[in-house]
Enzyme design. Structure first.
Site, short mmCIF file in Angstrom:
data_model
loop_
_atom_site.label_atom_id
_atom_site.label_comp_id
_atom_site.label_asym_id
_atom_site.label_seq_id
_atom_site.Cartn_x
_atom_site.Cartn_y
_atom_site.Cartn_z
CG ASP A 67 -41.23 -58.28 -3.10
OD1 ASP A 67 -41.75 -57.95 -4.23
OD2 ASP A 67 -40.00 -57.87 -2.52
CG ASP A 81 -41.04 -83.26 -10.89
OD1 ASP A 81 -39.99 -82.54 -10.57
OD2 ASP A 81 -42.05 -82.58 -11.18
CD GLU A 116 -43.25 -76.23 -10.22
OE1 GLU A 116 -43.55 -76.92 -11.17
OE2 GLU A 116 -43.08 -74.89 -10.42
CG PHE A 129 -38.72 -80.55 -17.45
CD1 PHE A 129 -40.10 -80.61 -17.69
CD2 PHE A 129 -37.89 -79.32 -17.70
CE1 PHE A 129 -40.40 -79.40 -18.18
CE2 PHE A 129 -38.26 -78.26 -18.00
CZ PHE A 129 -39.69 -78.16 -18.39
CB THR A 161 -39.54 -83.22 -24.06
OG1 THR A 161 -38.97 -83.28 -22.61
CG2 THR A 161 -38.68 -84.15 -24.87
CE LYS A 167 -45.04 -83.43 -13.21
NZ LYS A 167 -44.14 -83.69 -12.16
#
Lengths: 569, 675
Positions: free
Chosen positions: B305, B342, B346, B373, B377, B391
């Protein structure tokens, strides 16, 4: 040893390999049913035979059916040949009024020719009628040779593809091998022999008066045709008792060279054909090199031993420059006699052009050891290939584990069933050779057959049982073979040596054919190239040869070291 | 990866116990499973009886006694080797047993399964429902029907950090003997008593009811066949020797026989098998059978995988591309400020990339508000002091900035998409600044491992749900041989079938229920301990660490097992040559003194020669026990090179070593005055 001697050996070997390569390609075409140059002529004949026999040429046989067909045919032929010999005196083509063979001798001889052994406990010119030689012995020289090749082809097919149930059709294989391979070569070969002075006549024996005024009967007969298949089919049963030492069987140095060539060419060509059929020619050449390497070493050793002569005779003032010439024909010399002795035992032919009994101990050890290796370098027609494949499976199994995978040969996994069958086949050799020899050396009936005492006597008995079990048929001589004990004992050994080996081989073929064919990868251990060749040589020597070392040390080795110490028996 | 406690190769306690067990194992009824050693025991009894008879009748018996002693030692060394191998697994088995026994279970009974009754765990049957609460041991293997709990699985895996188990999804399986440390679960029992995972593990580590593997059976047949061949050779020698004028004594014949038959590999074969399983268990992988371990060695295609095996599974920042007119450094500042709020992996990867590559770090400005987030949007960012940093997905950011994007920007976005990455656009105060490249990060060193696998002849195939473009890019970067993109469970199954039809053997690992058919179809299926019960039952191995990269080591362990067997067999057979040279001249020298020439080792006397060969034959078993337990090292150098190497070491070594060994023993015997 002379330069000319080595040159003769090298020349014959070169011719063998030069011819084996194209012949191998031809054999592959023949057994795969492809068109060959001879098809326009022989195709109708072939189809005619199938029509007469009601054989459906397109129908394949599983291994059991194939083996059954093979065995039943041999059984019927054994019976026919036995009766033919037993009642020879009432059958036609008997100008010399040869009497019927005894039951024991007819049994022994019938088995001998059906199993491609051609052990001869009889004297050809005083025992066999022309009819027995032609319809009995010669026919079986063809049949047993074609049977061996058919079995080899059957096991070869097991490696071609995955999940296959059928190994081919025995009747078709037998017919095509005889028609396209054996007969055409034998016809040309016969003409060459006749031109060289070998008789081919139905006329009776000729009486001649010698210079001294004595009367001598010169035996004749339909010799040339039988001689051709005798060598080509690695049969070895001579028309005359002296076999290829007789001037009517092997008159010149040239016929001698051709006879050696003809017994080697098909066994080596079959290795090449193996590569063609499994679609990887390197595999066939690897087997050929294994066979060739061991055989060439044996030739060199034998010639070295014979060329050096007997130190005891040298000490007695005899010129050693010709080597050990006792029991050898002057027209062949030491080199070509040594080569003949080696090749006739390296193949399972068993014809002789010199008396192996008279070889030096080491010179006689070589033929004996070659037979005991299992007749694989290159062995008999067909039997050599299928026997070396058994050793290849064992080699692949032991060594294959060492690369960390379930061992596989040509993409077929070698597992418990194959190992069981391979060991079963390999067991036959020590079982028959050693048990038979030991038994006959302790029984008074056996010992009384020996002409020599001490280690040489042991070698004579060991040779007889090795020769019978290995389906070679050559004799060390010095042994009275036509006794009930040896006729029946050796007969059973010939039977087991042939069929108790062949049936497991066909069973292996059946089992391998049914397996999936795995693709090679970098993790697969390559079965071509020098590494595998060396490995297989080692396995043949250790698995095939080691078990006979104790017996050999009491025979030829004891005799050799005694000879060096100046002792005779 | 949690490594189980390491047991030293030779632990004093294990050795002491093994020495005792070695005698118990002499029982012929047990020894018959090992034909070579069984035959050795039979002839040992024979020689002992003869020696005792000689003693009783006052005939010289010293030599026969010495032979008998060393024959018995040969047998004992073989049983000892097996006992040591078993002993190493026993400690683990005992700790497992403790986890299993005397648990009481709360079985749910009644109309709505509302009540519980206490029953002993061994009375539970498949299909029963049990309640497991904080502090309880889970009584047997099962599937969670209801609830979420953290479970301590250290009894099985050796890993002490608890793991989350919950109903539904891919983490619903629980194992008997593990402990619930918080919350509660309702579990449907899936294993009958004596058949649980722990039972299987115990049986495996003890090696007691070990079934022989296919290759082991084949090897056993070969060894038995060789034994019969040498039996024939030695028995018939009586007749040949009699003809030659020698009466061979039974102890001498037996000595020749035992030294010729493959006692070395015969004595070590079962130890090798047990040690192989042990290595696997030590590696925290439980195989359902030895057959599976062997099959692992044969595998030539690995299905892996992508996520978690080849890549880390989280996309991470891999490059910044500012639009023309924006400095790289200035862009990094903008990116960092836009990502401060954030908290996703990531986002964190973007911050660490900016720090590592550009040395840019920022604290959030005074009074800054985080713009989270949302799915609507599809952008996130920060507002502070009237300025805004954003971002997000390229289209969404472009919608914020309005106006056409510069060509350089569009090109950068295209390039990133083509190479399998994800582009994120960044805007400051409504002006487009540039694009961040997010990529699946291939684990370091994985490329080299795949190269090593290729050397071993193993093809690697990456399986991913990504689209073809992304998959191809990662496949190239990781260096796999093939990939299967947008793979559904059915695709996996079909792929395995296709590859198998080509004549290849496939290994794969999986955890989810939908992996079960593929796990079952693969020749080697490794299920993750964290996975579902269905997956664990479909596979033939369970990885307790749930680390899919271990597939590679499992293959190596399988190979090592076969290599060790093959190498020691070769060694054993090659040894025979020297034994002939030791014993044959010794037994025939009375009849044919000239055969003394074959005594190439110049051994002192016939008796010392025979005894030395027998002693060497016994000692070599002990000498090779460490190798049998540790295994011959597997080197990923290709089959041909590996074979050449092992043939040289074990074939040629096996040919030469006994010549030296036997001579050395002969010298010692002579010095000690025994011969």
């Amino acid at each position: 040893m002379t330069l000319i001697g080595w040159a003769q050996i090298a020349l014959v070997l070169a011719l063998v390999f030069l011819c084996a390569v194209p012949l191998g390609a031809y054999i592959a075409r023949v057994v795969q049913g492809e068109r060959t140059v001879l098809s326009p002529v022989l195709g109708p004949v072939e189809r005619g035979f199938y029509g007469m026999a009601g054989v459906d040429a397109s129908r394949g046989m599983g291994w059991l059916t194939y083996a059954t067909a093979l065995i039943v045919l041999q059984a019927v032929h054994f019976l026919i040949l036995f009766l033919m010999l037993r009642f020879q005196d009432r059958l036609p083509f008997n100008p010399q009024d040869q009497s019927a063979l005894s039951t024991q001798l007819a049994f022994n001889t019938a088995i001998s020719f059906v199993t491609n052994t051609n052990w001869q406990a009889y004297v050809g010119e005083t025992t066999m009628s022309y009819g027995s030689q032609m319809w009995g012995l010669t026919v079986h020289n063809f049949l047993s040779a074609a049977t061996g090749i058919a079995a080899a082809v059957a096991i070869t097919r097991a490696f071609v593809a995955g999940g296959v149930k059928e190994l081919g059709n025995f009747w078709v294989d037998l017919t095509r091998i005889t028609l396209y391979l054996l007969l055409p070569i034998v016809l040309v070969y016969t003409l060459f022999l006749i031109a060289s002075g070998v008789p081919q006549t139905m006329a009776g024996y000729v009486d001649a008066t010698t210079l001294e005024g004595a009367k001598q009967t010169i035996a004749l007969g339909p010799v040339a045709f039988q001689e051709a298949i005798k060598m080509l089919g690695t049969n070895g049963g001579g028309f005359f008792n002296a076999n290829s030492a007789h001037p009517f069987e092997n008159p010149t140095a040239l016929t001698n060279a051709v006879e050696i060539w003809s017994e080697l060419v098909i066994p080596f060509a079959l290795a090449v054909a193996f590569g063609h059929i499994v679609r990887d020619r390197r595999q066939g050449f690897a087997l050929m090199w294994v066979m060739a390497t061991l055989m060439i070493c044996a030739i060199v050793a034998c010639y070295a031993a014979e060329g050096a002569g007997n130190p005891l005779l040298t000490a007695a003032g005899i010129d050693p420059s010709m080597g050990n010439m006792e029991g050898k024909e002057v027209r062949f010399g030491t080199a070509m006699s040594s080569m003949f002795a080696t090749t006739t035992t390296a193949t399972s032919t068993g014809a002789v052009n010199a008396m192996h009994d008279s070889f030096t101990p080491l010179g006689g050890l070589i033929p004996l050891f070659l037979i005991q290796l299992g007749e694989v370098v290159p062995g008999g027609v067909g039997s050599g290939l299928y026997a070396i494949l058994v050793f290849a499976l064992l080699a692949v199994f032991v060594a294959g584990l060492m690369v960390g995978r379930t061992p596989e040969y040509l993409g077929k996994k070698v597992q418990a069933r194959e190992i069981k069958l391979a060991m079963l086949a390999v067991l036959i050799l020590p079982l028959c050779i050693l048990s038979g020899t030991a038994l006959c050396l302790v029984l008074p009936n056996g010992v009384s057959s020996l002409a020599n005492a001490g280690p040489h006597g042991l070698s004579e008995m060991l040779y007889a049982f090795s020769s019978a079990t290995g389906n070679n048929g050559s004799a060390f001589a010095g042994l009275t073979a036509d006794t009930p004990l040896l006729d029946y004992g050796l007969g059973v050994c010939m039977l087991l040596g042939r069929f108790a080996f062949l049936v497991p081989v066909l069973a292996i073929a059946g089992s391998l054919a049914a397996k999936p064919k795995l693709l090679p990868s970098a993790g697969t251990f390559p079965t071509h190239g020098p590494l595998f060749i060396g490995l297989l040589i080692g396995v043949i020597l250790i698995l095939g040869g080691l078990q006979f070392l104790p017996a050999l040390s009491l025979g030829p080795l004891a005799e050799h070291f005694s000879m060096l110490a100046g002792k005779t028996f | 990866m949690a490594q189980a406690e390491t047991i030293r190769l030779f632990d004093g306690a294990i050795l002491a116990r093994a020495a005792g067990d070695a005698f118990v194992k002499l029982n012929p009824a047990r020894l018959i499973r090992n034909p070579v050693i069984f035959v050795t025991e039979i002839v040992s009894i024979l020689v002992t009886v003869l020696a005792v008879r000689n003693l009783a009748t006052g005939q010289p018996a010293g030599f026969a006694l010495a032979i008998a002693l060393w024959l018995w030692l040969t047998v004992l060394f073989a049983t000892f080797a097996e006992a040591v191998a078993e002993g190493r697994g026993r400690a683990r088995a005992e700790s497992l047993r403790r986890a299993r026994s005397d648990t009481m279970a709360k079985r749910l009974v009644g109309a709505n399964r509302g009540q519980t009754t206490n029953v002993p765990a061994p009375d539970l049957r498949s299909g029963d429902l049990v309640l497991v609460e904080t502090g309880d041991l889970i009584p047997s293997d099962g599937e969670i029907v209801e609830g979420v709990a953290s479970v301590n699985e250290s009894a099985i895996t050796g890993e002490s950090a608890p793991v989350i188990r919950e109903a539904g999804g891919d983490r619903s399986a629980v194992t008997g003997g593990t402990q619930v440390v918080s919350d509660w679960l309702v579990v449907r029992i899936t294993a009958d008593p004596g058949n649980t995972f722990i039972d299987r593990m115990i049986a495996l580590v003890e090696g007691a009811q070990r079934r022989k593997t296919p290759n082991e059976i084949a090897l056993d047949i070969l060894l038995a066949g060789l034994t019969i061949i040498f039996l024939i050779a030695v028995v018939t020698l009586v007749g040949l020797a009699k003809y030659s004028g020698t009466d061979l004594a039974v102890p001498v014949l037996v000595a020749l026989f035992v030294t010729l038959i493959p006692t070395t590999i015969g004595g070590l074969l079962s130890a090798i098998g047990i040690a192989g399983m042990d290595r696997l268990i030590r590696f925290n992988v439980v195989a359902t059978s030895g057959r599976a371990v062997e099959a692992a060695g044969d595998v030539d295609t690995l299905l892996l995988d992508k996520t978690g095996t080849i890549t880390f599974g989280n996309r991470a920042a891999a490059g910044f591309s500012p639009v023309p007119g924006v400095e790289e450094r200035g862009f990094a500042d903008a990116v960092v400020l836009a990502s401060l709020g954030d908290d996703t992996p990531e986002g964190r990867s973007i911050l660490s990339f900016a720090r590592d590559r550009f040395g840019v770090t920022h604290e959030a400005p005074e009074g800054a508000t985080v713009v989270p987030f949302t799915a609507n949007t599809r952008v996130s960012g920060l507002d502070a002091g009237g300025r805004s940093w954003r971002k997000g997905a390229v289209e969404s950011v472009l919608a914020l900035t309005g106006g056409p994007a510069p060509q350089a920007f569009t090109q950068a976005v295209d390039r990133i998409a083509r190479s399998g990455g994800t582009p994120l656009a960044v805007a400051v105060d409504g002006r487009l600044q540039g694009v961040i490249e997010l990529k699946d990060i291939v684990k370091p060193g994985i490329r080299e491992r795949f190269a090593a696998l290729r050397q071993m002849g193993i093809k690697t195939v990456m399986i991913t749900g990504d689209n073809k473009v992304t998959a191809a890019a990662i496949a190239t970067e990781a260096g796999v041989d093939d990939f299967l993109a947008q793979a559904t469970p059915q695709d996996k199954l079909d792929y395995i079938r296709k590859v198998q039809a080509e004549g290849r053997l496939v290994a794969m690992c999986g955890d989810g229920t939908n992996d079960a058919p593929a796990l079952a179809q693969a020749d080697v299926g490794v299920a993750m301990q964290t996975g579902t019960q269905a997956a664990r039952e479909a596979g033939n191995m369970v990885d307790l660490d749930s680390d899919p990269t271990k597939l590679i080591e499992i293959v190596e362990i399988g190979k090592q097992l076969l290599i060790t067997r093959g190498s020691l067999t070769t060694f054993s057979i090659a040894n025979d040559v020297s034994k002939y040279f030791a014993i044959l001249p010794a037994i025939f020298v009375a009849t044919y003194p000239e055969l003394g020439t074959l005594n190439v080792m110049q051994l002192h006397s016939p008796q010392s020669a025979i005894l030395s060969a027998v002693i060497f034959n016994a000692l070599i078993i002990v000498a090779l026990v460490p190798l049998a337990l540790r295994g011959v090292k597997f080197r990923p150098i290709g089959a041909a090179a590996l074979l050449r190497r092992n043939l040289l070491v074990y074939g040629l070594g096996g040919l030469v070593a006994p010549f030296i060994g036997i001579k050395l023993i002969d010298v010692i015997l002579t010095l000690l005055g025994f011969a």
